[in-house]
Design a protein around this motif. Structure first.
Motif, PDB file in Angstrom:
ATOM      1  N   GLY A   1      -2.949 -11.573   1.535  1.00 18.66           N
ATOM      2  CA  GLY A   1      -1.831 -11.215   2.386  1.00 18.66           C
ATOM      3  C   GLY A   1      -1.656  -9.710   2.426  1.00 18.66           C
ATOM      4  O   GLY A   1      -1.698  -9.045   1.396  1.00 18.66           O
ATOM      5  N   GLY A   2      -1.468  -9.178   3.614  1.00 17.46           N
ATOM      6  CA  GLY A   2      -1.224  -7.744   3.768  1.00 17.46           C
ATOM      7  C   GLY A   2      -1.938  -7.187   4.973  1.00 17.46           C
ATOM      8  O   GLY A   2      -2.850  -7.821   5.526  1.00 17.46           O
ATOM      9  N   GLY A   3      -1.536  -5.984   5.365  1.00 19.11           N
ATOM     10  CA  GLY A   3      -2.093  -5.405   6.587  1.00 19.11           C
ATOM     11  C   GLY A   3      -2.615  -3.995   6.452  1.00 19.11           C
ATOM     12  O   GLY A   3      -2.881  -3.343   7.465  1.00 19.11           O
ATOM     13  N   GLY A   4      -2.772  -3.494   5.224  1.00 16.09           N
ATOM     14  CA  GLY A   4      -3.290  -2.147   5.059  1.00 16.09           C
ATOM     15  C   GLY A   4      -4.670  -2.018   5.678  1.00 16.09           C
ATOM     16  O   GLY A   4      -5.587  -2.781   5.348  1.00 16.09           O
ATOM     17  N   GLU A   5      -4.838  -1.056   6.570  1.00 20.76           N
ATOM     18  CA  GLU A   5      -6.027  -1.015   7.416  1.00 20.76           C
ATOM     19  C   GLU A   5      -7.253  -0.441   6.728  1.00 20.76           C
ATOM     20  O   GLU A   5      -8.385  -0.772   7.096  1.00 20.76           O
ATOM     21  N   LYS A   6      -7.065   0.401   5.707  1.00 18.70           N
ATOM     22  CA  LYS A   6      -8.204   1.041   5.055  1.00 18.70           C
ATOM     23  C   LYS A   6      -8.693   0.274   3.835  1.00 18.70           C
ATOM     24  O   LYS A   6      -9.889   0.306   3.526  1.00 18.70           O
ATOM     25  N   LYS A   7      -7.779  -0.400   3.134  1.00 19.36           N
ATOM     26  CA  LYS A   7      -8.170  -1.072   1.895  1.00 19.36           C
ATOM     27  C   LYS A   7      -7.953  -2.579   1.964  1.00 19.36           C
ATOM     28  O   LYS A   7      -8.887  -3.355   1.761  1.00 19.36           O
ATOM     29  N   THR A   8      -6.716  -3.008   2.237  1.00 21.07           N
ATOM     30  CA  THR A   8      -6.427  -4.439   2.189  1.00 21.07           C
ATOM     31  C   THR A   8      -7.319  -5.222   3.139  1.00 21.07           C
ATOM     32  O   THR A   8      -7.879  -6.262   2.776  1.00 21.07           O
ATOM     33  N   LEU A   9      -7.470  -4.749   4.361  1.00 30.67           N
ATOM     34  CA  LEU A   9      -8.286  -5.483   5.323  1.00 30.67           C
ATOM     35  C   LEU A   9      -9.762  -5.426   4.957  1.00 30.67           C
ATOM     36  O   LEU A   9     -10.509  -6.380   5.209  1.00 30.67           O
TER      37      LEU A   9
END
Length: 256
Positions: A157-165
């Motif tokens: 779960g999450g939307g961080g574009e550089k790391k989470t995704l």
């Protein structure tokens, strides 16, 4: 992918008997997945209201249900040693006869950390810890005896574009986000790019989104944007399944 419906039975402001009745009702009306969440205090309403722990509850749900998948939306990586979490997940997987989804995220609710003695750190350090934990979890599943009953699906779960995704593209079977259709489209496109970088087909990662509106308002556009797992959050003690029933009917109408 087939449309699926989830419910997040938030373990707050309720007695456990209320929660158990809610998960039984969710299974009875045809929900595909029942989630709880991994916190130690309510997230809204009375700050010191009733609240229960996530993973002991999942073990109980594994015995109390027979069909639906179960999981946390999501486990906070910071609260448990990664190898221990892998073993906990493997055990609930066996208790449930292969119905566990391991939902996991980097953590964010500072009160949990402060009151239970965890180091809150920074968003960056929590994300780095999550990446290390995912690798350890996957490695531990290769060592435990008996092995998991299946390849336990990982939901991030999450939307961080550089790391989470990127971590999602590397490790996950399901990606969960909150927001409207435009957020879903933008983040999903970035996830597609990370899947390409990681050498995985974008179709390998199911798109999941939390919904608080009726399906006749948002269902078609969310499906068109690529989502197929829709989860309704319910607060205790009432756990009103009205909106959940509408989403189950929407799912069934798409099969016709």
């Amino acid at each position: 992918m087939t449309i699926r419906i989830g419910v997040q039975i938030q373990p707050q402001h309720a007695d456990y008997a209320d929660i158990r009745r809610a998960v039984a009702e969710a299974e009875e009306i045809g929900v595909d997945i029942a989630f709880n969440w991994d916190h130690f205090f309510p997230l809204y309403g009375e700050a010191d209201g009733k609240h229960f722990e996530c993973w002991t509850m999942l073990g109980a749900w594994a015995e109390a249900t027979s069909r639906i998948e179960i999981g946390a939306l999501v486990t906070c990586n910071s609260y448990r040693n990664a190898d221990l979490l892998a073993d906990m997940a493997r055990t609930v997987d066996h208790i449930s006869n292969g119905r566990l989804i391991l939902g996991i995220g980097a953590g964010w609710f500072e009160r949990d950390y402060d009151e239970y003695g965890y180091d809150f750190g920074t968003a960056g350090t929590r994300l780095a810890d999550l990446e290390q934990a995912l690798a350890r979890i996957e490695a531990r599943w290769q060592k435990v005896n008996p092995a998991p009953t299946r390849d336990i699906p990982i939901l991030i779960g999450g939307g961080g574009e550089k790391k989470t995704l990127r971590y999602t593209a590397r490790h996950a079977d399901i990606w969960h986000t909150f927001g409207d259709v435009e957020v879903l489209k933008r983040k999903s496109a970035i996830l597609d790019e990370w899947c390409d970088t990681e050498g995985r087909p974008s179709s390998a990662v199911e798109r999941s989104i939390g919904v608080d509106k009726a399906p006749d308002e948002v269902g078609e556009e969310l499906v068109a944007a690529g989502a197929n797992l829709f989860t309704v959050g319910l607060n205790g003690p009432g756990y009103d399944m009205g909106l959940v029933r509408e989403w189950v009917a929407f799912r069934d109408s798409q099969k016709a």
